[in-house]
Design an enzyme around this catalytic site. Sequence first.
Site, PDB file in Angstrom:
ATOM      1  N   ASN A   3       0.872  -1.186   0.000  1.00 15.78           N
ATOM      2  CA  ASN A   3       0.000   0.000   0.000  1.00 15.78           C
ATOM      3  C   ASN A   3       0.901   1.226   0.000  1.00 15.78           C
ATOM      4  O   ASN A   3       1.438   1.613   1.038  1.00 15.78           O
ATOM      5  CB  ASN A   3      -0.882  -0.067   1.253  1.00 15.78           C
ATOM      6  CG  ASN A   3      -1.833   1.105   1.354  1.00 15.78           C
ATOM      7  OD1 ASN A   3      -1.823   2.010   0.513  1.00 15.78           O
ATOM      8  ND2 ASN A   3      -2.656   1.087   2.386  1.00 15.78           N
ATOM      9  N   ARG A  93      -2.627  -1.967  -3.442  1.00 11.03           N
ATOM     10  CA  ARG A  93      -3.772  -1.083  -3.297  1.00 11.03           C
ATOM     11  C   ARG A  93      -3.617   0.092  -4.265  1.00 11.03           C
ATOM     12  O   ARG A  93      -2.587   0.760  -4.295  1.00 11.03           O
ATOM     13  CB  ARG A  93      -3.810  -0.524  -1.881  1.00 11.03           C
ATOM     14  CG  ARG A  93      -4.974   0.392  -1.704  1.00 11.03           C
ATOM     15  CD  ARG A  93      -4.761   1.304  -0.542  1.00 11.03           C
ATOM     16  NE  ARG A  93      -6.043   1.838  -0.147  1.00 11.03           N
ATOM     17  CZ  ARG A  93      -6.382   2.076   1.086  1.00 11.03           C
ATOM     18  NH1 ARG A  93      -5.547   1.830   2.054  1.00 11.03           N
ATOM     19  NH2 ARG A  93      -7.559   2.565   1.371  1.00 11.03           N
ATOM     20  N   HIS A 183     -12.373   4.717  -0.461  1.00 12.88           N
ATOM     21  CA  HIS A 183     -12.498   3.919   0.768  1.00 12.88           C
ATOM     22  C   HIS A 183     -13.296   2.633   0.534  1.00 12.88           C
ATOM     23  O   HIS A 183     -13.852   2.066   1.470  1.00 12.88           O
ATOM     24  CB  HIS A 183     -13.220   4.703   1.883  1.00 12.88           C
ATOM     25  CG  HIS A 183     -12.333   5.615   2.662  1.00 12.88           C
ATOM     26  ND1 HIS A 183     -12.842   6.643   3.418  1.00 12.88           N
ATOM     27  CD2 HIS A 183     -10.998   5.662   2.806  1.00 12.88           C
ATOM     28  CE1 HIS A 183     -11.845   7.287   3.996  1.00 12.88           C
ATOM     29  NE2 HIS A 183     -10.712   6.712   3.638  1.00 12.88           N
ATOM     30  N   GLY A 215      -8.811  10.151   6.748  1.00 13.57           N
ATOM     31  CA  GLY A 215      -9.817  10.374   5.714  1.00 13.57           C
ATOM     32  C   GLY A 215     -11.123   9.791   6.236  1.00 13.57           C
ATOM     33  O   GLY A 215     -11.097   8.820   6.993  1.00 13.57           O
ATOM     34  N   ARG A 244      -8.959  17.642   5.563  1.00 15.10           N
ATOM     35  CA  ARG A 244      -9.769  17.972   4.378  1.00 15.10           C
ATOM     36  C   ARG A 244     -11.112  18.561   4.807  1.00 15.10           C
ATOM     37  O   ARG A 244     -11.723  18.086   5.768  1.00 15.10           O
ATOM     38  CB  ARG A 244     -10.030  16.715   3.537  1.00 15.10           C
ATOM     39  CG  ARG A 244      -8.822  16.274   2.748  1.00 15.10           C
ATOM     40  CD  ARG A 244      -9.047  14.949   2.062  1.00 15.10           C
ATOM     41  NE  ARG A 244      -8.195  13.910   2.605  1.00 15.10           N
ATOM     42  CZ  ARG A 244      -8.315  12.611   2.378  1.00 15.10           C
ATOM     43  NH1 ARG A 244      -9.276  12.161   1.596  1.00 15.10           N
ATOM     44  NH2 ARG A 244      -7.482  11.746   2.924  1.00 15.10           N
ATOM     45  N   GLU A 387      -8.603  -3.308   5.646  1.00 15.26           N
ATOM     46  CA  GLU A 387      -8.575  -3.154   4.189  1.00 15.26           C
ATOM     47  C   GLU A 387      -7.601  -4.144   3.555  1.00 15.26           C
ATOM     48  O   GLU A 387      -7.810  -4.616   2.445  1.00 15.26           O
ATOM     49  CB  GLU A 387      -8.168  -1.710   3.836  1.00 15.26           C
ATOM     50  CG  GLU A 387      -9.233  -0.708   4.245  1.00 15.26           C
ATOM     51  CD  GLU A 387      -8.679   0.676   4.486  1.00 15.26           C
ATOM     52  OE1 GLU A 387      -8.113   0.889   5.585  1.00 15.26           O
ATOM     53  OE2 GLU A 387      -8.802   1.524   3.611  1.00 15.26           O
TER      54      GLU A 387
END
Length: 404
Positions: A3, A93, A183, A215, A244, A387
């Site tokens: 990743n 990923r 996501h 995130g 963000r 994940e």
Amino acid sequence: MLNCGSSSVKFQLIETAGDAGPTDRDRKLLTGIVDRLGDHAVFRLKSGNKTAPAEETLAAPDHDAAVRLIIERVSLTAAGGAKARAVDAVGHRVVHGADLFTSAAVIDDDVLGQIESLNELAPLHNPACVSGIHAARKILGASVPMAAVFDTAFHHTMPQTAATYAIPDELSKKHGIRRYGFHGLAHRYSLLRYGELSGTPERQINIVTLHLGNGCSACAIRAGESVDTSMGFTPLEGLVMGTRSGDLDPALVSFLARKENVDAAEVERWLNERSGLRGLSGLSNDMRELIAASDGDPRARLAVEVFCYRARKYLGAYLAVVGNAAAVIFSGGIGENAPAVRQKICAGMEWCGLILDEVKNSSTIGAEGSISQSGARIQVYVISSDEEAIIARETARLFRRDAS
Ligand code: ADP
């Protein structure tokens, strides 16, 4: 599993039977990261049975060097350890697959070229993934098959009505503008794991998932498929995040550019890097620090409140989208560890049958389980996001199918 982020490469060596068995049968043999790529990168490696990672500082100036280091160490450890394992395949990923990839793909020159062509759509995210793939192919050669697993793919089922921005159609068509969603690996894991915990077949699952980390995004899942999600063309849309802004009036971009005498790209950078919890609080993007500072610091308190309020609005909207949701799932560093945030997001929703159990909520920290009152119409679960397990499973599934 590799990743690659802009300044780090995370990796795991996972033994998986693919999607044949429950997720908790997957075994993490090694987990690690090369962090802060540069002359003084930090390399951390943990074997499955050890709790504390071994850490050393060394030079890993770029993705190529980091991947080389990881492959060397992983094979060294595997050769020297009792649980020696050859790497059968590598799953990468990849953040953005756009419309080109609606499921995981076997990496060959064509696929790599297609992923590279998406760099323009995801300039902050995809170039690192591409460098990692190049490095792994160069170092491992053709003998180790590789898969690209996309964060966008889970959302390809979003209906056009949810995926379309109300801008001139010809512009959308010309530039490939639509809501893609991100996501996907985290939301898909929540879906799978909820199915296992509740004994519900995947195709019958109707839930809202809230993945709250650095995130953050929400996802409406109906009949086991994503039907809407809060991130859009880029991962900037939707919830308030660590740095963000999430949703705002798009007119603010040119307003701020004019007033601050910068170009639109600079404002976009501020919205990605200087906004969210960090921008609101002026203190930190770390929810732990903000909760701790909330009592004495009004800006920290407001940051937490705005964060929770936005998540609550999306939760309400997605309960409407799903129609007959059986559960709400919290995941991610904040979702898994911050009972106060979960409480604020779910407060006062008894009217729709969503009722937290205060004791279960406050005692579920970094653990999995139901935190709603038993018998409540909408159950609430905390699920520890994995994940990497989805990447490993998708990779295994792909090559098993390829072999047959
Ligand atoms: P990423 O999206 O980078 O994978 P994580 O899922 O690890 O991030 O989430 C990071 C966020 O989780 C940070 O805001 C951090 O403050 C928050 N977090 C981690 N532990 C706690 C905790 N005990 N209480 C509140 N927030 C926490």
